[in-house]
Structures are given as C-alpha cells and as structure tokens.
Design a protein around this motif. Structure first.
Motif, mmCIF file in Angstrom:
data_model
loop_
_atom_site.group_PDB
_atom_site.id
_atom_site.type_symbol
_atom_site.label_atom_id
_atom_site.label_comp_id
_atom_site.label_asym_id
_atom_site.label_seq_id
_atom_site.Cartn_x
_atom_site.Cartn_y
_atom_site.Cartn_z
ATOM 1 N N GLY A 186 3.418 -13.841 -6.832
ATOM 2 C CA GLY A 186 2.586 -12.824 -6.201
ATOM 3 C C GLY A 186 1.508 -12.270 -7.096
ATOM 4 N N LYS A 223 -1.864 -16.397 -8.819
ATOM 5 C CA LYS A 223 -2.158 -17.706 -9.399
ATOM 6 C C LYS A 223 -2.732 -18.647 -8.339
ATOM 7 C CE LYS A 223 2.182 -18.405 -10.376
ATOM 8 N NZ LYS A 223 2.888 -17.245 -9.863
ATOM 9 N N SER A 224 -2.033 -18.729 -7.199
ATOM 10 C CA SER A 224 -2.506 -19.635 -6.144
ATOM 11 C C SER A 224 -3.859 -19.177 -5.638
ATOM 12 C CB SER A 224 -1.517 -19.659 -4.981
ATOM 13 O OG SER A 224 -0.271 -20.093 -5.417
ATOM 14 N N THR A 225 -3.996 -17.883 -5.455
ATOM 15 C CA THR A 225 -5.259 -17.338 -4.972
ATOM 16 C C THR A 225 -6.400 -17.771 -5.873
ATOM 17 O OG1 THR A 225 -4.101 -15.442 -4.059
ATOM 18 C CG2 THR A 225 -6.455 -15.195 -4.437
HETATM 19 N N1 LIG Z 1 -3.366 -15.416 3.250
HETATM 20 C C1 LIG Z 1 -3.132 -14.238 2.685
HETATM 21 N N2 LIG Z 1 -3.379 -13.087 3.348
HETATM 22 C C2 LIG Z 1 -3.149 -11.899 2.765
HETATM 23 N N3 LIG Z 1 -2.658 -11.733 1.533
HETATM 24 C C3 LIG Z 1 -2.390 -12.825 0.801
HETATM 25 C C4 LIG Z 1 -2.615 -14.136 1.337
HETATM 26 N N4 LIG Z 1 -2.260 -15.039 0.396
HETATM 27 C C5 LIG Z 1 -1.833 -14.323 -0.682
HETATM 28 N N5 LIG Z 1 -1.914 -13.007 -0.432
HETATM 29 C C6 LIG Z 1 -1.544 -11.935 -1.371
HETATM 30 O O1 LIG Z 1 -2.244 -12.105 -2.571
HETATM 31 C C7 LIG Z 1 -1.391 -11.882 -3.665
HETATM 32 C C8 LIG Z 1 -1.369 -13.078 -4.588
HETATM 33 O O2 LIG Z 1 -0.726 -14.134 -3.899
HETATM 34 P P1 LIG Z 1 -0.629 -15.610 -4.479
HETATM 35 O O3 LIG Z 1 -1.935 -15.994 -5.011
HETATM 36 O O4 LIG Z 1 -0.060 -16.486 -3.429
HETATM 37 O O5 LIG Z 1 0.431 -15.414 -5.649
HETATM 38 P P2 LIG Z 1 1.189 -16.485 -6.528
HETATM 39 O O6 LIG Z 1 0.672 -17.839 -6.152
HETATM 40 O O7 LIG Z 1 0.870 -16.105 -7.917
HETATM 41 O O8 LIG Z 1 2.630 -16.334 -6.257
HETATM 42 C C9 LIG Z 1 -0.029 -11.517 -3.119
HETATM 43 O O9 LIG Z 1 0.119 -10.142 -3.184
HETATM 44 C C10 LIG Z 1 -0.085 -12.000 -1.712
HETATM 45 O O10 LIG Z 1 0.652 -11.130 -0.883
#
Ligand SMILES: Nc1ncnc2c1ncn2[C@@H]1O[C@H](COP(=O)(O)OP(=O)(O)O)[C@@H](O)[C@H]1O
Ligand SMILES: [Mg+2]
Lengths: 428, 275
Positions: free
Chosen positions: B63, B66-68
C-alpha cells in the motif's frame, strides 16, 4: 463456546447437551433438505400437469382423418393447357357417385359434406402442379370434414342421439362403410406444420404462424443484437461514470421491467400510426419485440463484459493494444458465449410474447404464410390466441397442439442456450 | 495517514540517495512525480533515476505506492479514470506525459509483466505473436515463427513448450505462464520491462527460475521490479528504492541499502521491525 467449554474437550463433545445440539443441527439440515425436495416436487408436478393436459387434448391434432378417393380428372372437364380452370367440384361429385353408387340424391349432399369443403381446391392444386394427371384416374387423399374427423377420433360418439351430434345417422353409416372398404386412414397431420390458417379445422395449420414468428424474431435479432451490444460496450467500456450515465443505467433496468403490452401500444402509436408501417407485418412485430429484448440484451451483455477478468484487459493494454483492440480482440470474444446465451434466452422470451403482437394486429385471419417481413402474418402465440377463440371442436385439439409446438421451440432454444453456456464457458 | 499529510505540508521527506560507485547511463528519469486517486494522494513528489541495463527493485510495505509508481512508467494509470499524475517522467530523454506521445508506442517500448500471470486465453504462439502483430513488427508466418521462437528462448521456455505451441497458454503451470508473459513482453523488443511482483503467485522453484531469467534479461533490458520480498530484491537487483507511505525514503545500490541503510525507517523495514 470457549466460556462453556470444560477443561476436558472429550467429555465436552460427549456431554448430553452436546448430543442434543448435534441432533438438533442434523434435524435442521434434514428439514431444509425436505423443504427443498418438496418445492422441487411441486414445481415438477405442476409442469407435469401442464404437459399432460396439453398432450391429452393436443395429441389428436397430430393425426388427421383422410379418405382415399379415386378421381377421374377427365380431359373434358379440365383442359391440359390451363388446368386451373375447370369444374373440380363436379369432378369430386362424379368421383363420389362412382365410389358410392347406392347413395340416393337426397343423401348425396350429406356424403359430400363428409369431405373438407376445400376438397375441390386440393385436387385442383395437385393437378395444376402436375398437369399430366389430366385424363387419368388418380387416388387423392382428401382430409375429411371436422365432424367426421372427430367421429373417427372418438370425440363424437355414434351412440349420442342424432339431434345432439353434428354428424347425421346417414354419415355415420357411410363412414362405417368407408372404413370397411379401407378408404379411411389417419396419417400424421403434416398439414399442422405446412398449412396456413383456415376456417376449417381439418385444414388449419401453423405454417403462417411459424414463418411469421421466424420473420419477427429475425427482425428482433437484427435490431436488438447489434444495438444491444453497441450500447452495452459503450456503457461498460467508454461511458464516464457520472450522473447522466447513472440515469441511463437505471432507466435501462426500468425498461426491462415495463410490461410488454406497453411496448405494443408504443408500437401501435409510433410505428403504425406515425410512421405508417403496415399492420400485422412481422417487421413491426419484430421492432416491437426488439424494444422488449433490447434492455435484456444490454443487461446481459454488460454482465458478460464485466465477467471478463481485468487481468486480461491489463495484459492487452500493457502490450500496447489500443482500446478498440482490447475490446474487439479480447473482451468481446471472451464475453461472446455469455452474450449469445442471453440473446437466445431473450429471443425465446420474445417468441412467447403475445400482448404487443395483438396490439399491432398480428392476430388477423391470414390464409397464406407471409412472403416477407412486410406481408401480414400471425405469430405462434397469437395463432394460439386465435384458435383458442374459435368455436369449432377441431380447434380445441389444435390449440393444444399449437401450444406444444410453441413449447417445443422454446425448449429447443433454451437447450441451445444451456448447451452453449456449458460448452463455451471459460474458467480462469 | 495524518503523518503523511503532515510530512507533505512540511516538505520533510527528502530522499536519501547513495550514488553508484561507477555510474551507469540513465534510462528513466522521474522528477517530482505525484499521483492522486481522486482526492487521495498516493505518491508524494517522487524523483528517481533508473539506470540502463540493470535491475532496479522497489520495496516497501504493501500500500505504499510501489505499483502506482511503476504504472506511471508506461502510463497504465491512464486506464484508471480517477487517477491523476503530476510531475515529469522521461524515458530515453523523451517526456512520456507529453500529450503528443502515443501511449501505444510507449507501451511497446516499455513492456509490463503483472503480479498474476495473465496469458491470453489463446495458444502459446498467439500469445507471443500478439504484440508483434498489433505493432506491425512482422508480416509473414515465417517472421512470426522466428519472433515466437526467439522470445520463448529468451524467456527460457522454448524447450518446455516447443512441441505444443498451439495449445492454450492458460494450460501451462503458473511459473510457465509467468515466463510466457515475460516472453510476450520481450516479443516486441521493448527497452524497459516493468514487473509488478512477478513471483508473488509462484512456488519457490518457479520463482528461482524467473529470478534467473531476470538476471539474464538484464544484459539487454532495463528492468524495474516491484517485490515484497527483500531477499528477492537483494538477489536480483543492482539498485533498490524503499518506499513508505507514498514517499521514496531511500534509494541506492542494493548492497549498500541492505547492509548500511542511512534512514531509520529503511533500517526498521529491512530488519523486519514493520511491514
Ligand atoms: N485504482 C485505485 N483506486 C484508488 N486507490 C488506489 C487504486 N490503486 C491503488 N490505490 C491506493 O493507492 C495506494 C498505493 O497502492 P499501490 O500502489 O497498489 O501499493 P503497493 O503496490 O505498494 O502495495 C494505496 O493506498 C491504494 O489504496
Ligand atoms: Mg502492488
């Protein structure tokens, strides 16, 4: 539980309270199962009653009493060059005279009435299609009039006093004679499928209704399939999520719940009165039915599109596929089985729909199958409606038979849908 | 969460950076990238240089964004309606958020492998040939055959599947499916390959194979991998970046980051004190 559990779990699970609880739990399981079985038994029983009652009244319509009558199509009466002209009525009379020479003049009319009233046209049509019959004696199988048909099938009994049945004593006697001479046969009634409607039950068939229903469903499919898919793809893949699309979404669901008779009124007002399209035409029928299936189509297609896993979309997008490529090359092909299943179920629903077709006049009395989507026609459910309203005894069985035919089509379509679903269904 | 807001206001999140002893050419340069999901900010002014022909690992608690961040590199965030990206992102010195840039082309140059293996429900051959087909990289069947074989060779899958190229890709084992997805990405000859937790759905043996593959691919491709496993980051990457609550806390050569982290939070995370 943890608060009541004694230190030794073994004695806990074997205590009387535990045994009582277990018994209760098993009893509840069993009761639920019994409820379920009862419900299914009731459902199947009702279906059984429906089918049995339809079959028991309808089976007689699947055979038709016929008489084998040798008719001499003499070249004096009928010209070889134009066989459509000629006194075929007289030919039939002569044939009857020749076959039953003992029947006196006073009783001859009753003999004549034992054949269907259209006997002369049946013979004429055969001769027209095969002019070489002129100048020959040929045995024609001619359907017998409805009362005689009913007599043969035992619906009218010879025991009933003459003034209370529609068959005279003379006719009963003549019929016995015909039977003894082996002239009477009761073959499968192909006319039920290949004849159009008629005032005479012995000639009435479903061809017009089947063709009419086919055309109407074709039009319905051609409209609702592409429009439904396009609308669903737009709503699911392109439309922004805002108030307007929310309203559209809610209204599509509302549309699916509108009673079909309302669509019939709409069709009457818009297609017939405003655009001036012909009454009773399968084109209009199909258009009205498509109003009804369209919301179903959109909902089913959207559900199928939604069911395509997002990972597939992501994979394709990640490869650089553009939106239309993702939709046409990945999402739609994967959603297609679901869409097709929904389409067939929607069409099956449309096939059984009566009310809107009554309103646009597809319950007219039409004696030939439609040659196209603009020609007047009936449809299967409206034909049932017409026959159920007819007083002749023969139409009672025919109504049931028509319902069985309709059910046959519906069951076939549903089976195709189930087959498609189980065959093409994908698991991820 | 409120801690993040405070941090955002105070601008108190300078990234600690340790340069490579012998610097590599830079492939991707991100400057002050922030990402918002609707009102919610998921990434705060992230700046990082990704070196060419090396593996850069993103680690951090789940959360943390990273993916974002990874999905900014090929503009996969464009597909999420509510997602908004600010800042600058250069791939080979070209701004990928330039409105004139074609995302299709970008995604051909920056390929992606996802967390869950997602081969198309088509044959193995079709899976590989799909990218070259939509980008017009090959015309004849023979040309496609060459690409398919080369890509499968590169993904170390050729020997396992050469006899069943026309069977569905979904029929392979999980590890094979993931390597098929890597081969699919490689087939369009990208410059960068992004991998979002590519081994999290795989067993240890399949994971080892994919890691080995990543190490080989490094010779020709710039690789950015998100992983929740610090051991994996230590095994496959040359540089590591540690994210926490949307902030890039520390980045540096992998061995430095894991042996002598400069930030307290990094140290706490890699010693397992939180996560
Ligand atoms: N499609 C989305 N809509 C709204 N919030 C999102 C979405 N994808 C990710 N988030 C939020 O953005 C934050 C970072 O998520 P993410 O990048 O998936 O984290 P990680 O890959 O590091 O676990 C989190 O708080 C998540 O809830
Ligand atoms: Mg993630």
């Amino acid at each position: 539980m943890s608060t009541t559990a004694p230190t030794s779990t073994d004695s806990f699970w074997h205590s009387e309270a535990a045994i009582a609880r277990r018994k209760k739990r098993h009893g509840a399981d069993r009761r639920l199962q019994i409820f379920g079985i009862t419900a299914i038994t009731i459902a199947i029983g009702l279906l059984g009653i429906l089918i049995v009652s339809l079959v028991s009244t309808g089976y007689q319509a699947f055979v038709q009493t016929e008489i084998a009558l040798p008719v001499n199509v003499s070249s004096e009466e009928v010209s070889r060059d134009d066989p459509s002209k000629g006194d075929y009525r007289d030919l039939i009379r002569q044939a009857l005279h020749a076959e039953f020479p003992d029947v006196g003049d006073s009783e001859f009319r009753q003999l004549e009435q034992m054949l269907t009233r259209n006997a002369q046209f049946i013979v004429r049509d055969r001769v027209v299609s095969n002019p070489s019959l002129v100048g020959q004696t040929t045995t024609f199988h001619i359907p017998m009039a409805d009362p005689i048909d009913q007599l043969n099938k035992g619906v009218i009994s010879a025991e009933t006093p003459e003034d209370r049945r529609r068959v005279s004593n003379v006719q009963v006697e003549l019929f016995d004679q015909m039977e003894q001479r082996g002239l009477v046969s009761t073959p499968f009634n192909w006319g039920l499928f290949f004849n159009a409607d008629s005032r005479f039950p012995e000639l009435a068939g479903l061809a017009g209704a089947i063709v009419g229903s086919f055309y109407a469903l074709l039009v319905c499919f051609l409209i609702s399939f592409p429009v439904g898919i396009a609308a669903a793809v737009y709503l699911e893949e392109f439309a922004p999520k805002n108030r307007l699309t929310d309203i559209i979404e809610v209204n599509i669901n509302n549309l699916a719940a509108v009673p079909s008779v309302v669509f019939g009124l709409l069709g009457l007002a818009v297609f017939l009165n405003f655009f001036g399209l012909p009454r009773s035409a399968p084109l209009v029928g199909g258009m009205v039915l498509s109003l009804m299936t369209l919301p179903t189509m959109i909902i089913v297609t959207r559900a199928s599109l939604k069911a395509v896993p997002p990972s597939i979309r992501e994979g394709a997008l990640g490869m650089g596929a553009s939106k239309h490529q993702v939709i046409t090359q990945h999402v739609l092909p994967l959603a297609l089985p679901g869409i097709l299943t929904g389409t067939i179920l929607g069409l099956a629903q449309a096939l059984g729909e009566t009310a809107p077709l009554l309103l646009i006049g597809m319950n007219a009395f039409i004696t030939s199958p439609p040659g196209g989507i603009m020609e007047p026609a009936t449809a299967l459910p409206t034909q049932i409606f017409i026959w159920a309203d007819s007083p002749e005894r023969g139409f009672v069985a025919r109504t049931s038979a028509a319902i069985l035919v309709l059910l046959g089509f519906l069951i076939t379509m549903n089976m195709i849908a189930i087959f498609l679903r189980s065959r093409l269904e994908r698991r991820w | 969460m409120s801690a993040v807001a405070v941090a955002a206001n105070d601008k108190a999140f300078e990234t600690v950076r340790t340069p490579d002893p012998e610097p590599r050419p830079i492939k991707i340069k991100a400057s002050d990238v922030s990402v918002f999901y609707g009102e919610k900010q998921a990434l705060f002014d992230v700046s990082i240089d990704i070196p060419e022909r090396a593996v850069t690992a993103f680690i951090g608690p789940s959360g943390c964004g990273k993916s974002t961040f990874l999905r900014c590199f090929n503009r996969m965030n464009d597909t999420i309606d509510i997602c908004r990206v600010t800042g600058e992102m250069l791939v080979s010195d070209a701004n990928i958020y330039d409105p004139r840039l074609d995302v299709v082309e970008l995604r051909a140059r920056v390929g992606m492998v996802f967390q869950k293996p997602n081969p198309f429900p088509k044959s193995i051959w079709d899976n590989i040939a799909y990218g070259p087909k939509i980008h017009g990289l090959a015309k004849t069947k023979a040309e496609f055959d060459v690409i398919v074989e080369e890509s499968l060779q590169k993904a170390g899958l050729w020997n396992e599947v050469k006899d069943r190229l026309h069977e569905p890709g979904t029929g392979l084992s999980g590890g094979q499916q993931q390597r098929l997805c890597i081969a699919r990405a490689v087939a369009v000859s990208p410059e960068v390959i992004l991998m979002d937790e590519p081994c999290s759905a795989l067993d240890p043996i399949a994971t080892a194979k994919v890691e080995e593959l990543i190490d080989e691919l490094r010779e020709n491709y710039t690789i950015v991998i998100v992983t929740h496993s610090m051991q994996q980051a230590a095994r496959v990457s040359q540089r590591t970046a540690f994210f926490h609550l949307g902030i890039l806390v520390e980045e540096g050569p992998t061995n430095v980051l894991f042996t002598s982290p400069k930030e307290k939070r990094t140290q706490d995370y890699i010693t397992g004190r939180f996560g």
